[in-house]
Write a protein that holds these residues in place. Structure first.
Motif, short mmCIF file in Angstrom:
data_model
loop_
_atom_site.label_atom_id
_atom_site.label_comp_id
_atom_site.label_asym_id
_atom_site.label_seq_id
_atom_site.Cartn_x
_atom_site.Cartn_y
_atom_site.Cartn_z
N VAL A 158 -21.36 117.31 30.25
CA VAL A 158 -21.84 116.57 29.14
C VAL A 158 -20.63 115.31 28.82
O VAL A 158 -19.72 115.93 28.36
CB VAL A 158 -22.52 117.37 27.82
N GLY A 159 -20.88 113.81 28.21
CA GLY A 159 -19.24 113.73 28.02
C GLY A 159 -19.56 113.32 26.46
O GLY A 159 -20.61 113.49 26.15
N VAL A 160 -18.02 113.18 26.17
CA VAL A 160 -17.96 113.17 24.88
C VAL A 160 -17.76 111.63 23.67
O VAL A 160 -17.03 112.29 23.22
CB VAL A 160 -17.26 114.27 24.43
N GLY A 161 -17.62 111.42 25.07
CA GLY A 161 -17.25 109.48 25.24
C GLY A 161 -17.46 109.54 23.55
O GLY A 161 -18.43 109.28 23.14
N SER A 162 -16.80 108.48 22.81
CA SER A 162 -16.48 107.52 21.65
C SER A 162 -15.52 106.73 21.58
O SER A 162 -14.88 106.45 22.08
CB SER A 162 -16.79 108.88 20.20
N GLN A 163 -15.90 105.66 20.89
CA GLN A 163 -15.03 104.81 20.33
C GLN A 163 -14.18 105.02 18.92
O GLN A 163 -13.08 104.47 19.11
CB GLN A 163 -15.36 103.14 20.33
N ASP A 164 -14.45 105.70 18.95
CA ASP A 164 -13.60 106.92 17.59
C ASP A 164 -13.10 107.72 17.87
O ASP A 164 -13.79 108.53 18.61
CB ASP A 164 -14.44 106.50 16.48
N GLN A 165 -11.96 108.32 17.70
CA GLN A 165 -11.27 109.55 18.16
C GLN A 165 -11.93 110.46 17.81
O GLN A 165 -11.93 111.81 17.49
CB GLN A 165 -9.91 110.10 17.62
N ARG A 166 -12.50 110.19 15.99
CA ARG A 166 -13.34 110.96 15.08
C ARG A 166 -14.46 111.77 15.72
O ARG A 166 -14.77 112.67 15.65
CB ARG A 166 -13.22 110.93 14.17
N GLU A 167 -15.37 110.90 16.01
CA GLU A 167 -16.04 111.03 16.80
C GLU A 167 -16.28 112.09 18.07
O GLU A 167 -17.66 112.57 18.64
CB GLU A 167 -17.11 109.69 17.44
N LEU A 168 -15.46 111.67 18.74
CA LEU A 168 -14.96 112.01 20.13
C LEU A 168 -15.12 113.30 19.39
O LEU A 168 -15.73 114.25 20.57
CB LEU A 168 -14.06 111.98 20.70
N VAL A 169 -14.61 114.01 18.88
CA VAL A 169 -14.58 115.13 18.21
C VAL A 169 -15.29 116.02 18.16
O VAL A 169 -15.84 116.84 18.44
CB VAL A 169 -13.09 115.79 17.42
#
Length: 94
Positions: A78-89
């Protein structure tokens, strides 16, 4: 546990219906199709899955469908990518 990534690992696209909603049945069919063809893993929410356009509920639904369809046949990456580091976490915690 460390698992070696090897074999066929398709990056699954996220199917949407004509109204722009997550196509849950289409996703189930896609997973069944690639499993039938003998893949070694499923890779969801990666670079082909439109991850920036998905809300947390949709992301969780995609994970749930793929894990359920895969059963114990293959692991699900499962990828956890996001444009926002808080969302990534947050995504990594799903």
């Amino acid at each position: 546990m460390i698992t070696k990534l090897e074999g066929v690992i398709p990056a699954l696209p996220t199917p949407f219906d004509a109204a722009g909603n997550l196509d849950e049945g289409g996703l189930s069919n896609l997973v069944q199709h690639v499993l039938k063809d003998g893949v070694n893993w499923l890779w969801v929410l990666g670079s082909t899955s439109e991850f920036p356009a998905l809300n947390p509920r949709e992301r969780q639904t995609i994970i749930d469908i793929c894990v359920q369809e895969a059963g114990k046949q293959v692991p699900v990456l499962v990828g956890v990518g996001s444009q926002d580091q808080r969302e990534l976490v947050k995504n990594a915690e799903l």
